[in-house]
Design a protein around this motif. Structure first.
Motif, PDB file in Angstrom:
ATOM      1  N   LEU A  90       0.853  -1.171   0.042  1.00 31.00           N
ATOM      2  CA  LEU A  90       0.217  -0.056  -0.057  1.00 31.00           C
ATOM      3  C   LEU A  90       0.929   1.184   0.131  1.00 31.00           C
ATOM      4  N   PHE A  91       0.611   2.196  -1.041  1.00 34.67           N
ATOM      5  CA  PHE A  91       1.325   3.474  -1.030  1.00 34.67           C
ATOM      6  C   PHE A  91       0.393   4.418  -0.836  1.00 34.67           C
ATOM      7  N   TYR A  92       0.509   5.355   0.208  1.00 38.05           N
ATOM      8  CA  TYR A  92      -0.173   6.569   0.516  1.00 38.05           C
ATOM      9  C   TYR A  92       0.363   7.811   0.673  1.00 38.05           C
ATOM     10  N   ALA A  93      -0.124   9.094   0.292  1.00 42.55           N
ATOM     11  CA  ALA A  93       0.595  10.235   0.526  1.00 42.55           C
ATOM     12  C   ALA A  93       0.074  10.591   2.017  1.00 42.55           C
ATOM     13  N   ASP A  94       0.948  10.950   2.957  1.00 42.71           N
ATOM     14  CA  ASP A  94       0.670  11.748   3.954  1.00 42.71           C
ATOM     15  C   ASP A  94       0.927  13.284   3.690  1.00 42.71           C
ATOM     16  N   VAL A  95      -0.060  13.785   3.384  1.00 42.84           N
ATOM     17  CA  VAL A  95       0.405  15.302   2.796  1.00 42.84           C
ATOM     18  C   VAL A  95       0.791  16.099   4.131  1.00 42.84           C
ATOM     19  N   ALA A  96       0.105  15.835   5.261  1.00 41.84           N
ATOM     20  CA  ALA A  96       0.368  16.841   6.617  1.00 41.84           C
ATOM     21  C   ALA A  96       2.131  16.670   6.857  1.00 41.84           C
ATOM     22  N   GLN A  97       2.592  15.531   6.561  1.00 37.02           N
ATOM     23  CA  GLN A  97       3.921  15.423   6.904  1.00 37.02           C
ATOM     24  C   GLN A  97       4.793  15.376   5.629  1.00 37.02           C
ATOM     25  N   SER A  98       4.302  15.632   4.482  1.00 35.97           N
ATOM     26  CA  SER A  98       5.051  15.600   3.075  1.00 35.97           C
ATOM     27  C   SER A  98       5.812  14.410   3.093  1.00 35.97           C
ATOM     28  N   SER A  99       5.046  13.443   3.232  1.00 33.52           N
ATOM     29  CA  SER A  99       5.728  11.880   3.074  1.00 33.52           C
ATOM     30  C   SER A  99       5.052  11.175   2.278  1.00 33.52           C
ATOM     31  N   LEU A 100       5.719  10.043   1.733  1.00 30.32           N
ATOM     32  CA  LEU A 100       5.054   8.928   1.018  1.00 30.32           C
ATOM     33  C   LEU A 100       5.146   7.756   2.135  1.00 30.32           C
ATOM     34  N   VAL A 101       4.195   7.078   2.306  1.00 31.60           N
ATOM     35  CA  VAL A 101       4.250   5.821   3.377  1.00 31.60           C
ATOM     36  C   VAL A 101       3.944   4.605   2.534  1.00 31.60           C
ATOM     37  N   ILE A 102       5.000   3.756   2.679  1.00 28.84           N
ATOM     38  CA  ILE A 102       4.913   2.387   1.829  1.00 28.84           C
ATOM     39  C   ILE A 102       4.656   1.338   3.004  1.00 28.84           C
ATOM     40  N   VAL A 103       3.252   0.564   2.976  1.00 25.03           N
ATOM     41  CA  VAL A 103       3.069  -0.178   3.809  1.00 25.03           C
ATOM     42  C   VAL A 103       3.007  -1.658   3.205  1.00 25.03           C
TER      43      VAL A 103
END
Length: 175
Positions: A62-75
């Motif tokens: 799962l890839f998602y954008a954490d806009v608040a932290q300006s990060s790409l999270v890879i689960v």
């Protein structure tokens, strides 16, 4: 380039029929409640079959954008409804991390450059059905998944519990 464009480029690297909207299987359900809607989910069993690749891999990425932290999270998600060996789970999650590294390597230079401007976090998670053997729990707690020169501890959660994914991501500071 913004994170949604990066997600679009990642989506284009995956066989279309291997993109999915949920992460369930093997008698195990993962709830996507409270996970940002701007996301890409890859069924790795399907993807590896399409690529005719026969190495170990986890069930989903799962890839998602954490806009608040300006990060790409890879689960990295591995599902186990019954008993398991910690070494096998760690190997499967590592296979998922290697797959993501391969995808990143195929992105064009502009996207790779944009990606380097964002924080990238990898969260490997085992969702399991029942109790866990003490020895396997001990081994799993010490196992790590390597991604982009960082070691990530394997998180655990129960299959089928409401908000199971969101709870793990919140505890890890990624939601």
């Amino acid at each position: 380039m913004i994170l949604s464009e990066v997600l679009g480029e990642i989506r284009r690297q995956v066989s279309g029929q291997c993109l999915c909207h949920s992460c369930s299987g093997d008698g195990c359900r993962v709830y996507l409640t409270d996970v940002p809607p701007e996301r890409v989910i890859v069924d790795l069993e399907c993807e590896f079959r399409q690529r005719k690749t026969h190495t170990r891999r986890c069930d989903y990425v799962l890839f998602y954008a954490d806009v608040a932290q300006s990060s790409l999270v890879i689960v990295l998600i591995e599902l186990k409804s019954g008993t398991f060996k910690a070494s096998m789970v760690a190997s499967q999650l590592q296979g998922g991390a290697d797959y993501v590294s391969d995808i990143f390597g195929r992105l064009n230079e502009e996207v790779r450059s944009a990606l380097s401007a964002f924080k990238t976090t990898c969260v490997p998670i085992l969702f399991h059905g029942g109790g866990m053997d003490r020895a396997q729990r001990y081994k799993l707690e010490r196992a790590k998944v390597r991604f982009r020169n960082q070691n990530a501890a394997i998180k655990k959660s129960k299959c089928g519990q409401s908000r199971n994914l969101a709870a793990v991501l919140s505890d890890a500071g990624n939601l």
